[in-house]
Every structure is written in structure tokens, then in C-alpha cells.
Write a protein that holds these residues in place. Structure first.
Motif, PDB file in Angstrom:
ATOM      1  N   GLY A  84       1.235  25.339 -32.263  1.00 44.46           N
ATOM      2  CA  GLY A  84       0.852  23.950 -32.541  1.00 44.46           C
ATOM      3  C   GLY A  84       2.014  22.982 -32.402  1.00 44.46           C
ATOM      4  O   GLY A  84       1.901  21.939 -31.742  1.00 44.46           O
ATOM      5  N   THR A 160       4.376  23.762 -21.907  1.00 51.28           N
ATOM      6  CA  THR A 160       3.587  22.528 -21.997  1.00 51.28           C
ATOM      7  C   THR A 160       4.204  21.414 -21.166  1.00 51.28           C
ATOM      8  O   THR A 160       3.481  20.626 -20.520  1.00 51.28           O
ATOM      9  CB  THR A 160       3.471  22.093 -23.467  1.00 51.28           C
ATOM     10  OG1 THR A 160       2.854  23.137 -24.227  1.00 51.28           O
ATOM     11  CG2 THR A 160       2.646  20.823 -23.592  1.00 51.28           C
ATOM     12  N   ARG A 180      -5.537  15.253 -28.268  1.00 53.30           N
ATOM     13  CA  ARG A 180      -5.844  16.539 -28.899  1.00 53.30           C
ATOM     14  C   ARG A 180      -6.738  17.388 -28.013  1.00 53.30           C
ATOM     15  O   ARG A 180      -6.533  18.596 -27.876  1.00 53.30           O
ATOM     16  CB  ARG A 180      -6.518  16.299 -30.249  1.00 53.30           C
ATOM     17  CG  ARG A 180      -6.837  17.579 -31.016  1.00 53.30           C
ATOM     18  CD  ARG A 180      -7.475  17.280 -32.344  1.00 53.30           C
ATOM     19  NE  ARG A 180      -8.760  16.617 -32.195  1.00 53.30           N
ATOM     20  CZ  ARG A 180      -9.552  16.265 -33.205  1.00 53.30           C
ATOM     21  NH1 ARG A 180      -9.170  16.484 -34.454  1.00 53.30           N
ATOM     22  NH2 ARG A 180     -10.705  15.665 -32.978  1.00 53.30           N
ATOM     23  N   GLN A 181      -7.723  16.772 -27.381  1.00 53.91           N
ATOM     24  CA  GLN A 181      -8.624  17.513 -26.511  1.00 53.91           C
ATOM     25  C   GLN A 181      -7.903  18.009 -25.263  1.00 53.91           C
ATOM     26  O   GLN A 181      -8.151  19.122 -24.793  1.00 53.91           O
ATOM     27  CB  GLN A 181      -9.807  16.623 -26.116  1.00 53.91           C
ATOM     28  CG  GLN A 181     -10.922  17.364 -25.400  1.00 53.91           C
ATOM     29  CD  GLN A 181     -12.141  16.480 -25.199  1.00 53.91           C
ATOM     30  OE1 GLN A 181     -12.220  15.378 -25.740  1.00 53.91           O
ATOM     31  NE2 GLN A 181     -13.097  16.959 -24.428  1.00 53.91           N
ATOM     32  N   LEU A 184      -5.686  21.089 -26.436  1.00 57.63           N
ATOM     33  CA  LEU A 184      -6.409  22.289 -26.847  1.00 57.63           C
ATOM     34  C   LEU A 184      -7.285  22.857 -25.741  1.00 57.63           C
ATOM     35  O   LEU A 184      -7.373  24.088 -25.595  1.00 57.63           O
ATOM     36  CB  LEU A 184      -7.272  21.981 -28.079  1.00 57.63           C
ATOM     37  CG  LEU A 184      -6.521  21.578 -29.350  1.00 57.63           C
ATOM     38  CD1 LEU A 184      -7.491  21.289 -30.486  1.00 57.63           C
ATOM     39  CD2 LEU A 184      -5.543  22.669 -29.769  1.00 57.63           C
ATOM     40  N   ARG A 185      -7.918  22.001 -24.952  1.00 53.34           N
ATOM     41  CA  ARG A 185      -8.870  22.482 -23.961  1.00 53.34           C
ATOM     42  C   ARG A 185      -8.230  22.771 -22.610  1.00 53.34           C
ATOM     43  O   ARG A 185      -8.640  23.721 -21.924  1.00 53.34           O
ATOM     44  CB  ARG A 185     -10.006  21.468 -23.781  1.00 53.34           C
ATOM     45  CG  ARG A 185     -11.052  21.882 -22.749  1.00 53.34           C
ATOM     46  CD  ARG A 185     -12.161  20.868 -22.636  1.00 53.34           C
ATOM     47  NE  ARG A 185     -12.930  20.757 -23.876  1.00 53.34           N
ATOM     48  CZ  ARG A 185     -13.989  19.952 -24.026  1.00 53.34           C
ATOM     49  NH1 ARG A 185     -14.388  19.186 -23.012  1.00 53.34           N
ATOM     50  NH2 ARG A 185     -14.627  19.909 -25.167  1.00 53.34           N
ATOM     51  N   LEU A 188      -3.526  24.443 -23.592  1.00 52.02           N
ATOM     52  CA  LEU A 188      -3.355  25.652 -24.401  1.00 52.02           C
ATOM     53  C   LEU A 188      -3.754  26.935 -23.670  1.00 52.02           C
ATOM     54  O   LEU A 188      -2.999  27.921 -23.706  1.00 52.02           O
ATOM     55  CB  LEU A 188      -4.130  25.515 -25.715  1.00 52.02           C
ATOM     56  CG  LEU A 188      -4.037  26.707 -26.680  1.00 52.02           C
ATOM     57  CD1 LEU A 188      -2.591  26.953 -27.093  1.00 52.02           C
ATOM     58  CD2 LEU A 188      -4.908  26.470 -27.907  1.00 52.02           C
TER      59      LEU A 188
END
Length: 279
Positions: A84, A160, A180-181, A184-185, A188
Motif C-alpha cells: 500500500g 509503480t 485509488r481505482q 488498485l485495478r 497493482l
């Protein structure tokens, strides 16, 4: 080998001859009995008994389960926190990246065992119940994970930063998806390969750290065995001829760590095309 040990530890309540956590299942009269294959061995105890009269084989199976659960829990906590923070640092950069990485540098400036001892000691001072068998695993998980998350954060941060510069990430930014989307989508899933390798290798290190803490007396209480606790107890009786209490748990710990490291090396080769065909 690692799979067999993990499976045996997971099935300890079913395959162990005795329950070493049940005070009614052992007797002090049976303390320090040698293994069955010794001239003075008792046929009831394949690997002998410890100083409390517990069946050593049962204590080792339960102890391996405790060590694996604590090591696995520490790896999971460290991975979640590290991944995270690594995503946030690599995606946003700037002062956020600098703050997270400098905090990680401060954590890494402390040796693993020293930091774990400090965290475990402070936790036991603030929460007297932390020394009980119910709370000790959570304290150990936190004490180990607080040092290990930095490796995940650094690896994920670097990956990243590479992924954020690719066209597909720029495209979803133009579309207007929330950060955030995007993390994570889209990012990640593409940075999880190295994380799995690090987690496997760190599992062995976490098991060793738990055993070290228990050996030093700040891990699991003696009433609930772990591999480190059994080795510490056996170390006190080695020179009196009671060698089996320390030897057999130590061998099991070595085999467990060796097996996990072999799996980690295999995963490293699997995810690295340059090493995949070697040998």
C-alpha cells in the motif's frame, strides 16, 4: 519438504499423539524421557519428552504450527502495509514519496531482532495481558512486520514508477478515473510478481525471527510451545545429557526454513525469464 512440514503442522490436532497445551495430557513423572529408540526410551513417546513431561513430537507439531502462523501473519501484515505504501509513494511521488521512503530508511537503520525486541518489550509494558498465549502471537506478528514492510514498499514503489509512465496508465488518467481505482485495478496486478517472491523468502526469515524471539524469552510463553521455545528449554539441559529436547526442534526448524527458501528460489526463477531456463 516445506509442504509436508506445513501440512503436518496444520493437521497437528489430528495427528499429534498428545495435546501439549492440555495440562491433563502430560505428567511431570514422564519428564526428560529419552526417545523410543534409546535403551531407556518409553514406547509411548517416539522422540522423548521435555522437562514438563510433554511428548516432544506433539510439542514440535504444535510448535511448528505456531511458528508458521506467526511467520505467515507477519508476512501478510508487512506485505499489505508495504504494498500500500509503495503504491502511494510510486504513484504520487514528491514529498509523499520522500516522507514514506525516509521513514522506511529510519526503520531499516535498526537491526531486525533489536527492533522486534523493542516493540515486544514496549507492548508487554503497556499491555500486561500481551504475555499470555492468546495475545503473544499478535504482539510477535506486529514486532516482526514493523521491520519487513520496507522491502515490499521499495520494490512496489520502483515498479509503480515504471508502470505509471506507461501508455495504459496515462490513458486511464485522461479518462478521469480516480487515483485509488487506477492504483488498485490497473497498477497493482502488474507489480505483484516480485511481491510473491519476496513474501515467500521473507516467510523463512519471519519464522527464524519468531524462533529467535522465543529463544530469547520474549516470544510465546513456555506453556504454549513454539520451535524457539522448545530449543530454549532444551538448551538448558544439553550438557546434562538431555540432548533430544533441543536437537529435534532445531532440525525441524532447519528443514522448514530450507524448504521455504527452496520454494522462494523456484518462484524467483519462475518470474525471471533470464533464470527460467538455467540448469
Amino acid at each position: 519438504m516445506a509442504v509436508v512440514i506445513v501440512a503436518a503442522a496444520a493437521l497437528a490436532p489430528l495427528i499429534a499423539p498428545f495435546d501439549p497445551t492440555d495440562l491433563t495430557s502430560f505428567n511431570l513423572i514422564d519428564a526428560e524421557l529419552p526417545p523410543r529408540f534409546s535403551p531407556d526410551g518409553d514406547p509411548r513417546f517416539l522422540l522423548g519428552t521435555d522437562n514438563q513431561g510433554r511428548d516432544l513430537l506433539s510439542a514440535m507439531l504444535y510448535g511448528a504450527r505456531v511458528s508458521i502462523l506467526i511467520g505467515g501473519g507477519a508476512v501478510m501484515v508487512a506485505a499489505v502495509v508495504g504494498v500500500g505504501l509503495g503504491l502511494i509513494a510510486g504513484y504520487f511521488g514528491g514529498w509523499v514519496d520522500a516522507a514514506i521512503m525516509r521513514f522506511g530508511d529510519i526503520i531499516l537503520s535498526f537491526p531486525t531482532i533489536l527492533l522486534a525486541l523493542l516493540v515486544a518489550g514496549v507492548a508487554r509494558m503497556l499491555f500486561p495481558a500481551a504475555s499470555s498465549a492468546e495475545w503473544a502471537p499478535f504482539i510477535l506478528i506486529g514486532a516482526i512486520a514493523i521491520h519487513e514492510w520496507v522491502q515490499y514498499a521499495r520494490t512496489v514503489r520502483a515498479a509503480t514508477m515504471v508502470e505509471s509512465a506507461r501508455d495504459y496508465v496515462r490513458a486511464v488518467k485522461v479518462i478521469g478515473l480516480p487515483s485509488r481505482q487506477i492504483m488498485l485495478r490497473h497498477i497493482l496486478p502488474n507489480v505483484m510478481g516480485p511481491v510473491l517472491v519476496i513474501a515467500t523468502i521473507n516467510l523463512a526469515a519471519a519464522v527464524l525471527t519468531e524462533a529467535t524471539l522465543s529463544f530469547l524469552g520474549v516470544g510465546m510463553p513456555p506453556t504454549y510451545p513454539s520451535l524457539g521455545t522448545l530449543i530454549r528449554i532444551g538448551n538448558e539441559f544439553v550438557f546434562s545429557g538431555v540432548w533430544w529436547i533441543a536437537l529435534f526442534p532445531a532440525l525441524l526448524l532447519v528443514l522448514l526454513v530450507l524448504g521455504v527458501n527452496i520454494v522462494g528460489d523456484w518462484l524467483r526463477d519462475l518470474f525471471n525469464p533470464k533464470l527460467r531456463g538455467r540448469g
